[in-house]
Motif scaffolding. Structure first.
Motif, mmCIF file in Angstrom:
data_model
loop_
_atom_site.group_PDB
_atom_site.id
_atom_site.type_symbol
_atom_site.label_atom_id
_atom_site.label_comp_id
_atom_site.label_asym_id
_atom_site.label_seq_id
_atom_site.Cartn_x
_atom_site.Cartn_y
_atom_site.Cartn_z
ATOM 1 N N TYR A 190 12.135 -35.693 12.300
ATOM 2 C CA TYR A 190 13.562 -35.545 11.999
ATOM 3 C C TYR A 190 14.308 -34.884 13.155
ATOM 4 C CZ TYR A 190 12.371 -37.034 7.338
ATOM 5 O OH TYR A 190 11.919 -37.774 6.290
ATOM 6 N N LEU A 191 13.642 -33.941 13.818
ATOM 7 C CA LEU A 191 14.304 -33.299 14.958
ATOM 8 C C LEU A 191 14.667 -34.344 16.014
ATOM 9 C CD1 LEU A 191 15.251 -30.818 16.496
ATOM 10 C CD2 LEU A 191 12.941 -30.568 17.395
ATOM 11 N N MET A 192 13.731 -35.261 16.299
ATOM 12 C CA MET A 192 14.012 -36.282 17.304
ATOM 13 C C MET A 192 15.194 -37.145 16.873
ATOM 14 S SD MET A 192 11.945 -35.333 19.450
ATOM 15 C CE MET A 192 10.686 -34.088 19.220
ATOM 16 N N ARG A 193 15.237 -37.493 15.591
ATOM 17 C CA ARG A 193 16.363 -38.313 15.120
ATOM 18 C C ARG A 193 17.675 -37.541 15.209
ATOM 19 N NH1 ARG A 193 15.587 -41.849 9.997
ATOM 20 N NH2 ARG A 193 17.625 -42.445 10.786
ATOM 21 N N ILE A 194 17.629 -36.240 14.941
ATOM 22 C CA ILE A 194 18.843 -35.422 15.036
ATOM 23 C C ILE A 194 19.322 -35.354 16.484
ATOM 24 C CG2 ILE A 194 19.646 -33.027 14.926
ATOM 25 C CD1 ILE A 194 17.860 -32.812 12.349
ATOM 26 N N LEU A 195 18.367 -35.169 17.405
ATOM 27 C CA LEU A 195 18.757 -35.036 18.809
ATOM 28 C C LEU A 195 19.219 -36.367 19.399
ATOM 29 C CD1 LEU A 195 16.012 -32.507 19.881
ATOM 30 C CD2 LEU A 195 18.445 -32.045 19.610
ATOM 31 N N GLU A 196 18.899 -37.480 18.706
ATOM 32 C CA GLU A 196 19.470 -38.759 19.126
ATOM 33 C C GLU A 196 20.945 -38.834 18.734
ATOM 34 O OE1 GLU A 196 16.828 -41.671 17.426
ATOM 35 O OE2 GLU A 196 15.237 -41.043 18.802
ATOM 36 N N ILE A 197 21.309 -38.112 17.677
ATOM 37 C CA ILE A 197 22.715 -38.088 17.252
ATOM 38 C C ILE A 197 23.522 -37.204 18.191
ATOM 39 C CG2 ILE A 197 24.296 -37.373 15.396
ATOM 40 C CD1 ILE A 197 21.953 -38.062 13.437
ATOM 41 N N GLY A 198 22.911 -36.108 18.635
ATOM 42 C CA GLY A 198 23.617 -35.239 19.561
ATOM 43 C C GLY A 198 22.728 -34.104 20.029
ATOM 44 N N LEU B 41 21.503 -38.105 7.933
ATOM 45 C CA LEU B 41 21.458 -38.583 9.318
ATOM 46 C C LEU B 41 22.510 -39.660 9.579
ATOM 47 C CD1 LEU B 41 17.574 -38.688 9.753
ATOM 48 C CD2 LEU B 41 19.142 -37.007 10.714
ATOM 49 N N VAL B 42 22.607 -40.653 8.660
ATOM 50 C CA VAL B 42 23.594 -41.711 8.894
ATOM 51 C C VAL B 42 25.012 -41.156 8.794
ATOM 52 C CG1 VAL B 42 22.128 -43.668 8.253
ATOM 53 C CG2 VAL B 42 23.405 -42.508 6.486
ATOM 54 N N THR B 43 25.208 -40.195 7.881
ATOM 55 C CA THR B 43 26.528 -39.575 7.749
ATOM 56 C C THR B 43 26.884 -38.797 9.019
ATOM 57 O OG1 THR B 43 26.167 -39.364 5.383
ATOM 58 C CG2 THR B 43 27.924 -38.030 6.330
ATOM 59 N N ALA B 44 25.893 -38.099 9.559
ATOM 60 C CA ALA B 44 26.138 -37.305 10.763
ATOM 61 C C ALA B 44 26.533 -38.195 11.938
ATOM 62 C CB ALA B 44 24.892 -36.495 11.113
ATOM 63 N N GLU B 45 25.901 -39.379 12.023
ATOM 64 C CA GLU B 45 26.272 -40.309 13.096
ATOM 65 C C GLU B 45 27.742 -40.682 12.992
ATOM 66 O OE1 GLU B 45 23.614 -43.645 12.856
ATOM 67 O OE2 GLU B 45 22.051 -42.562 13.974
ATOM 68 N N ARG B 46 28.182 -40.944 11.766
ATOM 69 C CA ARG B 46 29.594 -41.313 11.575
ATOM 70 C C ARG B 46 30.491 -40.132 11.917
ATOM 71 N NH1 ARG B 46 30.062 -43.365 5.591
ATOM 72 N NH2 ARG B 46 32.190 -43.894 6.212
ATOM 73 N N LEU B 47 30.095 -38.936 11.494
ATOM 74 C CA LEU B 47 30.933 -37.756 11.740
ATOM 75 C C LEU B 47 31.039 -37.471 13.245
ATOM 76 C CD1 LEU B 47 29.854 -35.242 8.937
ATOM 77 C CD2 LEU B 47 31.956 -36.621 9.071
#
Lengths: 212, 221
Positions: free
Chosen positions: B89-97, B63-69
């Motif tokens: 985890y889905l909610m955290r992913i959808l916060e990234i994009g 998750l943290v890596t995805a935010e950077r990417l």
């Protein structure tokens, strides 16, 4: 997961080593939760990971099956489906031992995820604070045990948990107070206390669990 | 398609790498942690990065890596693989994009067809969610939200459709030539008609609304 149904009342006449006994019980209970957590992680890091690694490997084998042998392709696909079923069963077991989301994200996310699997509507009001594996485990299984005891078609239940001083206060509203022993079973070994109130079908159960 | 892979379990990583190659994708690199993936993608271009959620940096390096990417390469698709399909985890992913992201169980991308379909949809900008999880979210707590979509007004449906495309309130307002305030009002009505109570965060309800809509669309086809 057995323990005394209710804690003995602390009276002034109790033997002086009662407090020492209680500390021992608490320590044994905390170790018990640590063991459960380790078992769950072991299940994930060992068997589950090995089984999931088999699935793409079988996928590679499928690409080498000649077009003339569709039966073989279908049997490998069947094996992949069965591995998924095995993994789902292992996930259920892991959840029953110590939910991975509880371990990784805490009480609020774990209870919200659990609420998706229940028939009764559950509203969860729990902040992000962490309380350690024993207290979180006891609180989680106290709630899920209580929800499991509800008859189908029960009205919505509200669950809240917050820190008050050195205790986690867990409140279930809209539940029958007769479910209190289910909660006591989980929290009393850690020195927790349970109180009840309200109507027989829609009352409240409150647990205070010391969390240091 | 050009793909980069980060996964700390060596057995699964090797298996997936072989499957990606067998499917004819070009794997620009295969590494064991998030930081190595960021380094790799500084020098290589990829259409989609595949990330294990639970890998170093601990505890949820994916998750943290995805935010950077997402920050460094906004057009790169992100496919999250996990051992668990959980709404947390889905909610955290959808916060990234909410565009070009996917969340799937590790063992459910085990065939060339499914893997290629998942990667293709992500590269095309879609949200791909493990079906068992999407189903659970939309059906809970009651299985009546799908019919509720039919009670939405045409304008509310427009708003929901644009939400499903991953647009922000301002984006929706611009598209429909209305004020952001009006969009907020429509969204509040949508939440209420779909029976999404106020116990979840705004973001959580937004996602549930979108999932409800996506599912009702699927069944109409």
């Amino acid at each position: 997961m057995t323990s005394d149904p209710a804690p003995p009342a602390d009276g002034p006449t109790r033997a002086p080593d009662a407090a020492a006994d209680r500390r021992l019980t608490c320590r044994a209970e905390r170790e018990q939760w640590q063991r459960r957590l380790r078992l769950q992680r072991q299940l994930h890091d060992g068997a589950s990971l090995r089984i999931s690694a088999l699935v793409p490997q079988l996928g590679v084998v499928r690409t080498r099956v000649p077009d003339a042998q569709p039966d073989l392709d279908a049997s490998i696909e069947g094996l992949q489906d069965q591995l998924h079923t095995v993994l789902q069963e292992l996930r259920e077991i892991a959840r029953a031992i110590y939910p991975p989301v509880l371990d990784e994200a805490g009480l609020g996310p774990a209870l919200r995820d659990h609420a998706e699997h229940t028939d009764v509507v559950v509203r969860v009001d729990v902040g992000p604070e962490r309380f350690g594996p024993a207290v979180e485990g006891a609180a989680y299984f106290a709630v899920t045990g209580c929800l499991a005891a509800l008859p189908p078609g029960s009205p919505p239940v509200e669950v809240s948990a917050r820190r008050e001083g050195d205790a986690l206060v867990l409140v279930l509203s809209g539940v029958p107070p007769r479910s209190a022993p289910v909660v006591a079973d989980q929290v009393c070994g850690l020195g927790g206390e349970v109180t009840t109130g309200g109507a027989p079908e829609g009352g409240t159960i409150e647990a205070r669990i010391p969390c240091g | 398609m050009r793909v980069a892979l980060a996964e700390d379990g060596a057995l699964f990583r090797e298996g997936l790498l072989m499957l990606l190659q067998a499917a004819g994708h070009e794997v620009v690199g295969s590494v064991a942690d998030g930081d190595a993936l960021v380094d790799l993608l500084a020098g290589e271009d990829a259409d989609v990065a595949i990330l294990d959620i639970r890998m170093p940096p601990e505890p949820d390096g994916g998750l943290v890596t995805a935010e950077r990417l997402r920050e460094l390469h906004p057009d790169m698709g992100l496919l999250f693989l996990s051992h668990y399909a959980e709404s947390h985890y889905l909610m955290r992913i959808l916060e990234i994009g909410t565009e070009a992201v996917g969340y799937r169980l590790k063992e459910k991308v085990g065939s060339v067809e499914v893997l290629t379909d998942t990667l293709g949809r992500i590269a095309a900008g879609e949200i791909v969610i493990e079906p068992v999880l999407a189903k659970r979210l939309v059906e809970r707590p009651r299985g009546d939200r799908k019919e509720a979509v039919d009670t939405l007004s045409p304008r509310e449906l427009d708003v929901l459709r644009l939400m499903a495309e991953g647009r922000s309130n301002n984006g929706i307002a611009a598209q429909l030539f209305v004020t952001p305030k009006a969009v907020e009002k429509h969204i509040a009505n949508i939440f209420s008609k779909l029976g999404l109570q106020e116990d979840g965060s705004e973001h959580h309800r937004r996602v549930l609304a979108v999932l409800t809509y996506l599912r009702s669309q699927q069944e109409r086809r």
